[in-house]
Design a protein around this motif. Structure first.
Motif, PDB file in Angstrom:
ATOM      1  N   PHE A 102       0.828  -1.203   0.000  1.00  0.00           N
ATOM      2  CA  PHE A 102       0.000   0.000   0.000  1.00  0.00           C
ATOM      3  C   PHE A 102       0.865   1.257   0.000  1.00  0.00           C
ATOM      4  O   PHE A 102       0.575   2.225  -0.697  1.00  0.00           O
ATOM      5  N   TYR A 103       1.957   1.232   0.777  1.00  0.00           N
ATOM      6  CA  TYR A 103       2.837   2.401   0.822  1.00  0.00           C
ATOM      7  C   TYR A 103       3.489   2.642  -0.540  1.00  0.00           C
ATOM      8  O   TYR A 103       3.454   3.755  -1.056  1.00  0.00           O
ATOM      9  N   VAL A 104       4.074   1.607  -1.100  1.00  0.00           N
ATOM     10  CA  VAL A 104       4.766   1.767  -2.382  1.00  0.00           C
ATOM     11  C   VAL A 104       3.779   2.074  -3.500  1.00  0.00           C
ATOM     12  O   VAL A 104       3.992   2.974  -4.312  1.00  0.00           O
ATOM     13  N   GLY A 105       2.666   1.352  -3.523  1.00  0.00           N
ATOM     14  CA  GLY A 105       1.704   1.561  -4.591  1.00  0.00           C
ATOM     15  C   GLY A 105       0.931   2.850  -4.450  1.00  0.00           C
ATOM     16  O   GLY A 105       0.752   3.586  -5.415  1.00  0.00           O
ATOM     17  N   GLY A 106       0.471   3.145  -3.238  1.00  0.00           N
ATOM     18  CA  GLY A 106      -0.412   4.287  -3.051  1.00  0.00           C
ATOM     19  C   GLY A 106       0.277   5.625  -2.951  1.00  0.00           C
ATOM     20  O   GLY A 106      -0.310   6.646  -3.293  1.00  0.00           O
ATOM     21  N   THR A 107       1.505   5.641  -2.484  1.00  0.00           N
ATOM     22  CA  THR A 107       2.160   6.930  -2.290  1.00  0.00           C
ATOM     23  C   THR A 107       3.313   7.191  -3.246  1.00  0.00           C
ATOM     24  O   THR A 107       3.767   8.330  -3.341  1.00  0.00           O
ATOM     25  N   ILE A 108       3.779   6.186  -3.947  1.00  0.00           N
ATOM     26  CA  ILE A 108       4.900   6.396  -4.873  1.00  0.00           C
ATOM     27  C   ILE A 108       4.474   6.135  -6.319  1.00  0.00           C
ATOM     28  O   ILE A 108       4.636   6.984  -7.191  1.00  0.00           O
ATOM     29  N   LEU A 109       3.907   4.949  -6.573  1.00  0.00           N
ATOM     30  CA  LEU A 109       3.623   4.575  -7.961  1.00  0.00           C
ATOM     31  C   LEU A 109       2.375   5.248  -8.529  1.00  0.00           C
ATOM     32  O   LEU A 109       2.396   5.700  -9.673  1.00  0.00           O
ATOM     33  N   VAL A 110       1.298   5.318  -7.763  1.00  0.00           N
ATOM     34  CA  VAL A 110       0.055   5.891  -8.286  1.00  0.00           C
ATOM     35  C   VAL A 110       0.220   7.361  -8.672  1.00  0.00           C
ATOM     36  O   VAL A 110      -0.247   7.765  -9.740  1.00  0.00           O
ATOM     37  N   PRO A 111       0.872   8.208  -7.860  1.00  0.00           N
ATOM     38  CA  PRO A 111       1.062   9.592  -8.325  1.00  0.00           C
ATOM     39  C   PRO A 111       1.875   9.693  -9.618  1.00  0.00           C
ATOM     40  O   PRO A 111       1.547  10.487 -10.494  1.00  0.00           O
ATOM     41  N   LYS A 112       2.916   8.870  -9.751  1.00  0.00           N
ATOM     42  CA  LYS A 112       3.711   8.910 -10.980  1.00  0.00           C
ATOM     43  C   LYS A 112       2.910   8.412 -12.172  1.00  0.00           C
ATOM     44  O   LYS A 112       2.960   8.996 -13.254  1.00  0.00           O
ATOM     45  N   TRP A 113       2.165   7.344 -11.974  1.00  0.00           N
ATOM     46  CA  TRP A 113       1.370   6.805 -13.071  1.00  0.00           C
ATOM     47  C   TRP A 113       0.250   7.763 -13.458  1.00  0.00           C
ATOM     48  O   TRP A 113      -0.095   7.867 -14.636  1.00  0.00           O
ATOM     49  N   SER A 114      -0.327   8.444 -12.477  1.00  0.00           N
ATOM     50  CA  SER A 114      -1.414   9.363 -12.826  1.00  0.00           C
ATOM     51  C   SER A 114      -0.896  10.534 -13.654  1.00  0.00           C
ATOM     52  O   SER A 114      -1.583  11.015 -14.553  1.00  0.00           O
ATOM     53  N   VAL A 115       0.315  10.987 -13.394  1.00  0.00           N
ATOM     54  CA  VAL A 115       0.915  12.057 -14.199  1.00  0.00           C
ATOM     55  C   VAL A 115       1.180  11.559 -15.617  1.00  0.00           C
ATOM     56  O   VAL A 115       0.901  12.262 -16.588  1.00  0.00           O
ATOM     57  N   VAL A 116       1.679  10.346 -15.740  1.00  0.00           N
ATOM     58  CA  VAL A 116       1.948   9.786 -17.062  1.00  0.00           C
ATOM     59  C   VAL A 116       0.654   9.624 -17.852  1.00  0.00           C
ATOM     60  O   VAL A 116       0.591   9.954 -19.045  1.00  0.00           O
ATOM     61  N   VAL A 117      -0.404   9.160 -17.210  1.00  0.00           N
ATOM     62  CA  VAL A 117      -1.687   8.990 -17.898  1.00  0.00           C
ATOM     63  C   VAL A 117      -2.257  10.344 -18.296  1.00  0.00           C
ATOM     64  O   VAL A 117      -2.784  10.506 -19.404  1.00  0.00           O
ATOM     65  N   LYS A 118      -2.148  11.336 -17.417  1.00  0.00           N
ATOM     66  CA  LYS A 118      -2.666  12.663 -17.738  1.00  0.00           C
ATOM     67  C   LYS A 118      -1.906  13.270 -18.923  1.00  0.00           C
ATOM     68  O   LYS A 118      -2.506  13.875 -19.814  1.00  0.00           O
ATOM     69  N   VAL A 119      -0.598  13.104 -18.956  1.00  0.00           N
ATOM     70  CA  VAL A 119       0.194  13.603 -20.081  1.00  0.00           C
ATOM     71  C   VAL A 119      -0.191  12.866 -21.354  1.00  0.00           C
ATOM     72  O   VAL A 119      -0.329  13.472 -22.419  1.00  0.00           O
ATOM     73  N   PHE A 120      -0.393  11.573 -21.274  1.00  0.00           N
ATOM     74  CA  PHE A 120      -0.774  10.794 -22.444  1.00  0.00           C
ATOM     75  C   PHE A 120      -2.145  11.216 -22.971  1.00  0.00           C
ATOM     76  O   PHE A 120      -2.349  11.323 -24.175  1.00  0.00           O
ATOM     77  N   LEU A 121      -3.095  11.471 -22.062  1.00  0.00           N
ATOM     78  CA  LEU A 121      -4.438  11.862 -22.493  1.00  0.00           C
ATOM     79  C   LEU A 121      -4.480  13.286 -23.041  1.00  0.00           C
ATOM     80  O   LEU A 121      -5.280  13.588 -23.923  1.00  0.00           O
ATOM     81  N   ASP A 122      -3.648  14.170 -22.514  1.00  0.00           N
ATOM     82  CA  ASP A 122      -3.643  15.558 -22.954  1.00  0.00           C
ATOM     83  C   ASP A 122      -2.663  15.815 -24.104  1.00  0.00           C
ATOM     84  O   ASP A 122      -2.448  16.959 -24.479  1.00  0.00           O
ATOM     85  N   TYR A 123      -2.095  14.778 -24.650  1.00  0.00           N
ATOM     86  CA  TYR A 123      -1.094  14.934 -25.708  1.00  0.00           C
ATOM     87  C   TYR A 123      -1.752  15.469 -26.972  1.00  0.00           C
ATOM     88  O   TYR A 123      -2.778  14.982 -27.423  1.00  0.00           O
ATOM     89  N   MET A 124      -1.138  16.500 -27.528  1.00  0.00           N
ATOM     90  CA  MET A 124      -1.576  17.058 -28.810  1.00  0.00           C
ATOM     91  C   MET A 124      -0.352  17.212 -29.690  1.00  0.00           C
ATOM     92  O   MET A 124       0.687  17.698 -29.249  1.00  0.00           O
ATOM     93  N   GLN A 125      -0.476  16.810 -30.929  1.00  0.00           N
ATOM     94  CA  GLN A 125       0.659  16.855 -31.832  1.00  0.00           C
ATOM     95  C   GLN A 125       0.705  18.210 -32.535  1.00  0.00           C
ATOM     96  O   GLN A 125      -0.303  18.700 -33.044  1.00  0.00           O
ATOM     97  N   PHE A 126       1.864  18.796 -32.532  1.00  0.00           N
ATOM     98  CA  PHE A 126       2.094  20.051 -33.256  1.00  0.00           C
ATOM     99  C   PHE A 126       2.891  19.730 -34.509  1.00  0.00           C
ATOM    100  O   PHE A 126       3.852  18.982 -34.463  1.00  0.00           O
ATOM    101  N   SER A 127       2.467  20.310 -35.606  1.00  0.00           N
ATOM    102  CA  SER A 127       3.253  20.144 -36.826  1.00  0.00           C
ATOM    103  C   SER A 127       3.622  21.534 -37.329  1.00  0.00           C
ATOM    104  O   SER A 127       2.788  22.423 -37.431  1.00  0.00           O
ATOM    105  N   VAL A 128       4.870  21.717 -37.611  1.00  0.00           N
ATOM    106  CA  VAL A 128       5.378  23.005 -38.070  1.00  0.00           C
ATOM    107  C   VAL A 128       5.579  22.914 -39.578  1.00  0.00           C
ATOM    108  O   VAL A 128       6.303  22.064 -40.076  1.00  0.00           O
ATOM    109  N   GLN A 129       4.932  23.822 -40.312  1.00  0.00           N
ATOM    110  CA  GLN A 129       5.068  23.859 -41.768  1.00  0.00           C
ATOM    111  C   GLN A 129       5.646  25.220 -42.150  1.00  0.00           C
ATOM    112  O   GLN A 129       4.986  26.234 -41.976  1.00  0.00           O
ATOM    113  N   GLY A 130       6.814  25.216 -42.607  1.00  0.00           N
ATOM    114  CA  GLY A 130       7.467  26.459 -42.964  1.00  0.00           C
ATOM    115  C   GLY A 130       8.007  27.156 -41.718  1.00  0.00           C
ATOM    116  O   GLY A 130       8.170  26.573 -40.665  1.00  0.00           O
TER     117      GLY A 130
END
Length: 136
Positions: A102-130
């Motif tokens: 519970f300590y390792v999963g709830g206080t260390i891994l879950v916060p890191k995983w939630s940030v990774v999931v949030k970044v993955f869900l909010d990902y938007m691709q930028f394309s530069v033309q010229g």
């Protein structure tokens, strides 16, 4: 200021770890004592009666030695093996494992995983033309 759920989770996990460790220390050697009692057909210990049990109901190092000799001389499949000398009871050991999980999963891994999931869900691709034209 935003309140964080992380500090109460850390407090709860440390409390669970301390309680589990306390019970582990209290029951250290209990499985060995129970196995020796069963192997030697000793009576159960007298507890919660307000007086000390008789000397014959206590497991001594001589009892452990005799139990080890019985196991080593008998067929290993019929008798079994004795548990380690300082092994705690299974339930406090399971509690300690789950509280560490519970300590390792709830206080260390879950916060890191939630940030990774949030970044993955909010990902938007930028394309530069010229040089001047940016499309989203």
């Amino acid at each position: 200021r935003q309140t964080s759920i992380l500090k109460p989770l850390q407090f709860l996990s440390f409390l669970m770890i301390n309680v589990s460790l306390n019970y582990c220390f209290q029951t250290a050697g209990k499985p060995l004592e129970d196995a020796v009692r069963k192997l030697l057909d000793m009576p159960p210990p007298v507890t919660e009666t307000g007086f000390m049990g008789s000397l014959s109901s206590k497991v001594t190092p001589l009892h452990v030695y005799v139990a080890k000799k019985i196991i080593s001389s008998a067929d290993s499949s019929s008798v079994g093996v004795l548990p380690p000398a300082h092994l705690p009871a299974p339930l406090p050991l399971l509690g300690l494992f789950l509280s560490l999980l519970f300590y390792v999963g709830g206080t260390i891994l879950v916060p890191k995983w939630s940030v990774v999931v949030k970044v993955f869900l909010d990902y938007m691709q930028f394309s530069v033309q010229g040089n001047d034209d940016v499309t989203i």
